[in-house]
Motif scaffolding. Structure first.
Motif, PDB file in Angstrom:
ATOM      1  N   ASN A  84      76.388   9.799  62.856  1.00 34.10           N
ATOM      2  CA  ASN A  84      75.361   9.891  61.820  1.00 34.10           C
ATOM      3  C   ASN A  84      73.997  10.130  62.452  1.00 34.10           C
ATOM      4  O   ASN A  84      73.800   9.908  63.648  1.00 34.10           O
ATOM      5  CB  ASN A  84      75.341   8.600  61.007  1.00 34.10           C
ATOM      6  CG  ASN A  84      76.660   8.329  60.318  1.00 34.10           C
ATOM      7  OD1 ASN A  84      77.349   9.235  59.852  1.00 34.10           O
ATOM      8  ND2 ASN A  84      77.029   7.056  60.242  1.00 34.10           N
ATOM      9  N   SER A  85      73.059  10.547  61.627  1.00 33.89           N
ATOM     10  CA  SER A  85      71.682  10.789  62.091  1.00 33.89           C
ATOM     11  C   SER A  85      71.663  11.642  63.351  1.00 33.89           C
ATOM     12  O   SER A  85      70.984  11.313  64.332  1.00 33.89           O
ATOM     13  CB  SER A  85      70.975   9.450  62.350  1.00 33.89           C
ATOM     14  OG  SER A  85      70.955   8.663  61.170  1.00 33.89           O
ATOM     15  N   LEU A  86      72.410  12.719  63.313  1.00 27.08           N
ATOM     16  CA  LEU A  86      72.542  13.558  64.501  1.00 27.08           C
ATOM     17  C   LEU A  86      71.228  14.225  64.878  1.00 27.08           C
ATOM     18  O   LEU A  86      70.415  14.578  64.010  1.00 27.08           O
ATOM     19  CB  LEU A  86      73.620  14.614  64.274  1.00 27.08           C
ATOM     20  CG  LEU A  86      75.054  14.071  64.389  1.00 27.08           C
ATOM     21  CD1 LEU A  86      76.055  15.006  63.734  1.00 27.08           C
ATOM     22  CD2 LEU A  86      75.417  13.848  65.848  1.00 27.08           C
ATOM     23  N   LYS A  87      71.044  14.387  66.181  1.00 28.11           N
ATOM     24  CA  LYS A  87      69.840  14.992  66.737  1.00 28.11           C
ATOM     25  C   LYS A  87      70.225  16.226  67.562  1.00 28.11           C
ATOM     26  O   LYS A  87      71.351  16.305  68.054  1.00 28.11           O
ATOM     27  CB  LYS A  87      69.134  13.992  67.648  1.00 28.11           C
ATOM     28  CG  LYS A  87      68.814  12.663  67.008  1.00 28.11           C
ATOM     29  CD  LYS A  87      68.242  11.689  68.033  1.00 28.11           C
ATOM     30  CE  LYS A  87      67.954  10.335  67.428  1.00 28.11           C
ATOM     31  NZ  LYS A  87      67.407   9.383  68.446  1.00 28.11           N
ATOM     32  N   PRO A  88      69.303  17.149  67.746  1.00 27.61           N
ATOM     33  CA  PRO A  88      69.626  18.322  68.579  1.00 27.61           C
ATOM     34  C   PRO A  88      70.112  17.933  69.977  1.00 27.61           C
ATOM     35  O   PRO A  88      70.962  18.636  70.548  1.00 27.61           O
ATOM     36  CB  PRO A  88      68.295  19.072  68.637  1.00 27.61           C
ATOM     37  CG  PRO A  88      67.633  18.730  67.340  1.00 27.61           C
ATOM     38  CD  PRO A  88      67.995  17.292  67.094  1.00 27.61           C
ATOM     39  N   GLU A  89      69.616  16.841  70.505  1.00 30.12           N
ATOM     40  CA  GLU A  89      70.044  16.411  71.843  1.00 30.12           C
ATOM     41  C   GLU A  89      71.472  15.871  71.864  1.00 30.12           C
ATOM     42  O   GLU A  89      72.006  15.582  72.939  1.00 30.12           O
ATOM     43  CB  GLU A  89      69.084  15.363  72.421  1.00 30.12           C
ATOM     44  CG  GLU A  89      68.773  14.226  71.496  1.00 30.12           C
ATOM     45  CD  GLU A  89      67.467  14.439  70.737  1.00 30.12           C
ATOM     46  OE1 GLU A  89      67.238  15.549  70.229  1.00 30.12           O
ATOM     47  OE2 GLU A  89      66.694  13.454  70.646  1.00 30.12           O
ATOM     48  N   ASP A  90      72.100  15.723  70.719  1.00 24.75           N
ATOM     49  CA  ASP A  90      73.513  15.347  70.663  1.00 24.75           C
ATOM     50  C   ASP A  90      74.422  16.564  70.854  1.00 24.75           C
ATOM     51  O   ASP A  90      75.646  16.410  70.945  1.00 24.75           O
ATOM     52  CB  ASP A  90      73.857  14.682  69.328  1.00 24.75           C
ATOM     53  CG  ASP A  90      73.164  13.347  69.144  1.00 24.75           C
ATOM     54  OD1 ASP A  90      72.675  13.088  68.030  1.00 24.75           O
ATOM     55  OD2 ASP A  90      73.121  12.563  70.111  1.00 24.75           O
ATOM     56  N   THR A  91      73.844  17.745  70.900  1.00 28.11           N
ATOM     57  CA  THR A  91      74.632  18.961  71.093  1.00 28.11           C
ATOM     58  C   THR A  91      75.359  18.934  72.431  1.00 28.11           C
ATOM     59  O   THR A  91      74.739  18.720  73.475  1.00 28.11           O
ATOM     60  CB  THR A  91      73.719  20.194  71.023  1.00 28.11           C
ATOM     61  OG1 THR A  91      73.175  20.301  69.703  1.00 28.11           O
ATOM     62  CG2 THR A  91      74.496  21.460  71.349  1.00 28.11           C
ATOM     63  N   ALA A  92      76.676  19.114  72.379  1.00 27.93           N
ATOM     64  CA  ALA A  92      77.505  19.041  73.589  1.00 27.93           C
ATOM     65  C   ALA A  92      78.951  19.315  73.213  1.00 27.93           C
ATOM     66  O   ALA A  92      79.296  19.367  72.025  1.00 27.93           O
ATOM     67  CB  ALA A  92      77.398  17.669  74.242  1.00 27.93           C
ATOM     68  N   VAL A  93      79.773  19.463  74.235  1.00 24.72           N
ATOM     69  CA  VAL A  93      81.214  19.426  74.025  1.00 24.72           C
ATOM     70  C   VAL A  93      81.635  17.964  74.121  1.00 24.72           C
ATOM     71  O   VAL A  93      81.300  17.279  75.093  1.00 24.72           O
ATOM     72  CB  VAL A  93      81.960  20.272  75.069  1.00 24.72           C
ATOM     73  CG1 VAL A  93      83.470  20.157  74.866  1.00 24.72           C
ATOM     74  CG2 VAL A  93      81.519  21.733  74.976  1.00 24.72           C
ATOM     75  N   TYR A  94      82.356  17.507  73.122  1.00 24.34           N
ATOM     76  CA  TYR A  94      82.777  16.115  73.069  1.00 24.34           C
ATOM     77  C   TYR A  94      84.250  16.017  73.467  1.00 24.34           C
ATOM     78  O   TYR A  94      85.092  16.744  72.940  1.00 24.34           O
ATOM     79  CB  TYR A  94      82.567  15.547  71.667  1.00 24.34           C
ATOM     80  CG  TYR A  94      81.121  15.202  71.409  1.00 24.34           C
ATOM     81  CD1 TYR A  94      80.169  16.199  71.266  1.00 24.34           C
ATOM     82  CD2 TYR A  94      80.709  13.868  71.322  1.00 24.34           C
ATOM     83  CE1 TYR A  94      78.834  15.886  71.047  1.00 24.34           C
ATOM     84  CE2 TYR A  94      79.375  13.540  71.097  1.00 24.34           C
ATOM     85  CZ  TYR A  94      78.450  14.556  70.968  1.00 24.34           C
ATOM     86  OH  TYR A  94      77.130  14.233  70.755  1.00 24.34           O
ATOM     87  N   PHE A  95      84.521  15.084  74.376  1.00 18.72           N
ATOM     88  CA  PHE A  95      85.869  14.884  74.895  1.00 18.72           C
ATOM     89  C   PHE A  95      86.370  13.497  74.529  1.00 18.72           C
ATOM     90  O   PHE A  95      85.630  12.513  74.631  1.00 18.72           O
ATOM     91  CB  PHE A  95      85.883  15.006  76.414  1.00 18.72           C
ATOM     92  CG  PHE A  95      85.487  16.354  76.939  1.00 18.72           C
ATOM     93  CD1 PHE A  95      84.165  16.641  77.215  1.00 18.72           C
ATOM     94  CD2 PHE A  95      86.447  17.331  77.158  1.00 18.72           C
ATOM     95  CE1 PHE A  95      83.788  17.890  77.703  1.00 18.72           C
ATOM     96  CE2 PHE A  95      86.095  18.576  77.650  1.00 18.72           C
ATOM     97  CZ  PHE A  95      84.762  18.850  77.912  1.00 18.72           C
ATOM     98  N   CYS A  96      87.632  13.426  74.157  1.00 20.67           N
ATOM     99  CA  CYS A  96      88.314  12.153  73.973  1.00 20.67           C
ATOM    100  C   CYS A  96      89.150  11.891  75.224  1.00 20.67           C
ATOM    101  O   CYS A  96      89.723  12.829  75.809  1.00 20.67           O
ATOM    102  CB  CYS A  96      89.212  12.209  72.743  1.00 20.67           C
ATOM    103  SG  CYS A  96      90.110  10.681  72.412  1.00 20.67           S
ATOM    104  N   ALA A  97      89.218  10.630  75.628  1.00 23.89           N
ATOM    105  CA  ALA A  97      89.969  10.285  76.830  1.00 23.89           C
ATOM    106  C   ALA A  97      90.676   8.957  76.637  1.00 23.89           C
ATOM    107  O   ALA A  97      90.152   8.065  75.965  1.00 23.89           O
ATOM    108  CB  ALA A  97      89.036  10.221  78.034  1.00 23.89           C
ATOM    109  N   ALA A  98      91.861   8.839  77.233  1.00 27.04           N
ATOM    110  CA  ALA A  98      92.643   7.619  77.145  1.00 27.04           C
ATOM    111  C   ALA A  98      92.759   6.978  78.524  1.00 27.04           C
ATOM    112  O   ALA A  98      92.963   7.668  79.531  1.00 27.04           O
ATOM    113  CB  ALA A  98      94.031   7.928  76.583  1.00 27.04           C
ATOM    114  N   SER A  99      92.641   5.671  78.535  1.00 31.90           N
ATOM    115  CA  SER A  99      92.693   4.911  79.785  1.00 31.90           C
ATOM    116  C   SER A  99      93.977   4.100  79.859  1.00 31.90           C
ATOM    117  O   SER A  99      94.500   3.677  78.824  1.00 31.90           O
ATOM    118  CB  SER A  99      91.489   3.968  79.848  1.00 31.90           C
ATOM    119  OG  SER A  99      91.631   3.069  80.919  1.00 31.90           O
ATOM    120  N   SER A 100      94.467   3.877  81.052  1.00 35.88           N
ATOM    121  CA  SER A 100      95.629   3.006  81.220  1.00 35.88           C
ATOM    122  C   SER A 100      95.255   1.541  81.093  1.00 35.88           C
ATOM    123  O   SER A 100      96.131   0.684  80.996  1.00 35.88           O
ATOM    124  CB  SER A 100      96.280   3.245  82.589  1.00 35.88           C
ATOM    125  OG  SER A 100      96.755   4.565  82.690  1.00 35.88           O
TER     126      SER A 100
END
Length: 124
Positions: A84-100
Protein backbone atom coordinates in the motif's frame (compact mmCIF):
# COMPACT_ATOMS: atom_id res chain seq x y z
CA UNK A 1 13.65 -29.20 -4.23
CA UNK A 2 11.03 -26.45 -4.01
CA UNK A 3 9.57 -24.33 -6.77
CA UNK A 4 8.72 -20.70 -6.24
CA UNK A 5 6.58 -18.66 -8.64
CA UNK A 6 5.65 -15.01 -8.17
CA UNK A 7 2.73 -13.17 -9.72
CA UNK A 8 0.83 -9.92 -9.35
CA UNK A 9 3.33 -7.29 -10.44
CA UNK A 10 2.43 -4.42 -12.72
CA UNK A 11 2.28 -0.66 -13.17
CA UNK A 12 0.59 1.51 -10.55
CA UNK A 13 0.47 5.20 -9.74
CA UNK A 14 2.15 6.56 -6.65
CA UNK A 15 -0.07 6.12 -3.61
CA UNK A 16 -1.73 3.05 -5.08
CA UNK A 17 -1.68 -0.60 -4.04
CA UNK A 18 -0.64 -3.94 -5.45
CA UNK A 19 -0.73 -7.46 -4.09
CA UNK A 20 1.96 -9.94 -4.98
CA UNK A 21 1.45 -13.67 -4.67
CA UNK A 22 4.04 -16.41 -4.22
CA UNK A 23 3.09 -20.00 -5.02
CA UNK A 24 5.27 -22.64 -3.37
CA UNK A 25 5.46 -26.29 -4.35
CA UNK A 26 7.74 -29.31 -4.50
CA UNK A 27 8.43 -30.24 -0.90
CA UNK A 28 7.09 -29.93 2.63
CA UNK A 29 6.62 -26.22 2.81
CA UNK A 30 4.67 -25.81 5.99
CA UNK A 31 7.84 -25.62 8.12
CA UNK A 32 9.89 -23.11 6.15
CA UNK A 33 10.17 -19.35 6.30
CA UNK A 34 9.43 -17.26 3.24
CA UNK A 35 10.71 -13.85 2.29
CA UNK A 36 10.24 -11.13 -0.29
CA UNK A 37 13.21 -9.27 -1.73
CA UNK A 38 13.52 -6.64 -4.43
CA UNK A 39 16.15 -5.42 -6.82
CA UNK A 40 16.11 -2.09 -8.62
CA UNK A 41 18.30 -1.45 -11.69
CA UNK A 42 21.91 -0.92 -10.71
CA UNK A 43 21.28 -1.81 -7.07
CA UNK A 44 21.82 -4.86 -4.92
CA UNK A 45 18.98 -7.16 -3.99
CA UNK A 46 17.43 -6.04 -0.72
CA UNK A 47 15.17 -7.60 1.86
CA UNK A 48 11.55 -6.43 1.99
CA UNK A 49 9.60 -8.73 4.29
CA UNK A 50 9.65 -12.24 5.75
CA UNK A 51 7.28 -14.54 7.56
CA UNK A 52 7.73 -17.56 9.81
CA UNK A 53 6.48 -20.93 8.65
CA UNK A 54 3.27 -20.64 10.71
CA UNK A 55 2.73 -16.93 10.15
CA UNK A 56 3.42 -16.31 13.82
CA UNK A 57 6.26 -13.89 13.23
CA UNK A 58 6.94 -11.31 10.53
CA UNK A 59 9.90 -9.13 9.69
CA UNK A 60 9.98 -5.94 7.60
CA UNK A 61 12.60 -3.58 6.29
CA UNK A 62 12.41 -0.03 7.62
CA UNK A 63 11.57 1.28 4.17
CA UNK A 64 8.31 -0.67 3.89
CA UNK A 65 7.28 -1.12 7.52
CA UNK A 66 3.77 0.21 7.98
CA UNK A 67 3.00 0.16 4.23
CA UNK A 68 3.49 -3.49 3.27
CA UNK A 69 2.00 -6.58 4.89
CA UNK A 70 3.11 -10.18 4.41
CA UNK A 71 0.83 -13.14 5.08
CA UNK A 72 0.65 -16.83 4.25
CA UNK A 73 -1.91 -19.54 3.68
CA UNK A 74 -0.22 -22.89 4.21
CA UNK A 75 -3.32 -24.77 3.08
CA UNK A 76 -2.84 -23.14 -0.33
CA UNK A 77 0.98 -23.03 -0.18
CA UNK A 78 0.79 -19.32 -0.89
CA UNK A 79 2.49 -16.24 0.53
CA UNK A 80 1.08 -12.78 -0.16
CA UNK A 81 2.64 -9.34 -0.05
CA UNK A 82 0.10 -6.52 0.18
CA UNK A 83 1.76 -3.26 -0.84
CA UNK A 84 0.00 0.00 0.00
CA UNK A 85 0.96 3.66 -0.33
CA UNK A 86 3.41 2.76 -3.05
CA UNK A 87 6.18 5.18 -3.95
CA UNK A 88 8.30 5.51 -7.10
CA UNK A 89 11.28 4.26 -5.08
CA UNK A 90 9.45 0.95 -4.61
CA UNK A 91 9.98 0.27 -8.32
CA UNK A 92 11.95 -2.97 -8.67
CA UNK A 93 11.78 -6.61 -9.57
CA UNK A 94 10.31 -8.41 -6.59
CA UNK A 95 11.47 -11.91 -5.72
CA UNK A 96 9.93 -14.50 -3.43
CA UNK A 97 12.30 -16.87 -1.66
CA UNK A 98 11.94 -19.89 0.59
CA UNK A 99 14.30 -20.78 3.41
CA UNK A 100 15.06 -24.15 4.95
CA UNK A 101 14.86 -22.44 8.30
CA UNK A 102 11.65 -21.81 10.19
CA UNK A 103 12.34 -18.17 11.09
CA UNK A 104 12.66 -15.40 8.51
CA UNK A 105 15.87 -13.41 8.18
CA UNK A 106 16.90 -10.46 6.03
CA UNK A 107 19.94 -12.20 4.52
CA UNK A 108 19.71 -13.46 0.95
CA UNK A 109 22.20 -16.23 1.79
CA UNK A 110 19.68 -17.79 4.19
CA UNK A 111 17.20 -18.49 1.39
CA UNK A 112 17.61 -21.59 -0.73
CA UNK A 113 14.87 -21.36 -3.35
CA UNK A 114 14.09 -18.33 -5.47
CA UNK A 115 11.48 -17.39 -8.01
CA UNK A 116 12.13 -15.59 -11.29
CA UNK A 117 10.74 -12.30 -10.04
CA UNK A 118 7.86 -10.02 -10.97
CA UNK A 119 8.21 -6.38 -12.06
CA UNK A 120 6.61 -3.64 -10.00
CA UNK A 121 6.66 -0.14 -11.45
CA UNK A 122 5.34 2.86 -9.55
CA UNK A 123 4.84 6.08 -11.48
CA UNK A 124 5.14 9.51 -9.90
Amino acid sequence: QAQVVESGGGLVQGGGSLRLSCALSGRTLSSIATGWFRQAPGKEREFVAGIRWDGGSTLYSDSVNGRFAISRDNAKNTVLLQMNSLKPEDTAVYFCAASSESWPTSRTADYDYWGQGTQVTVSA
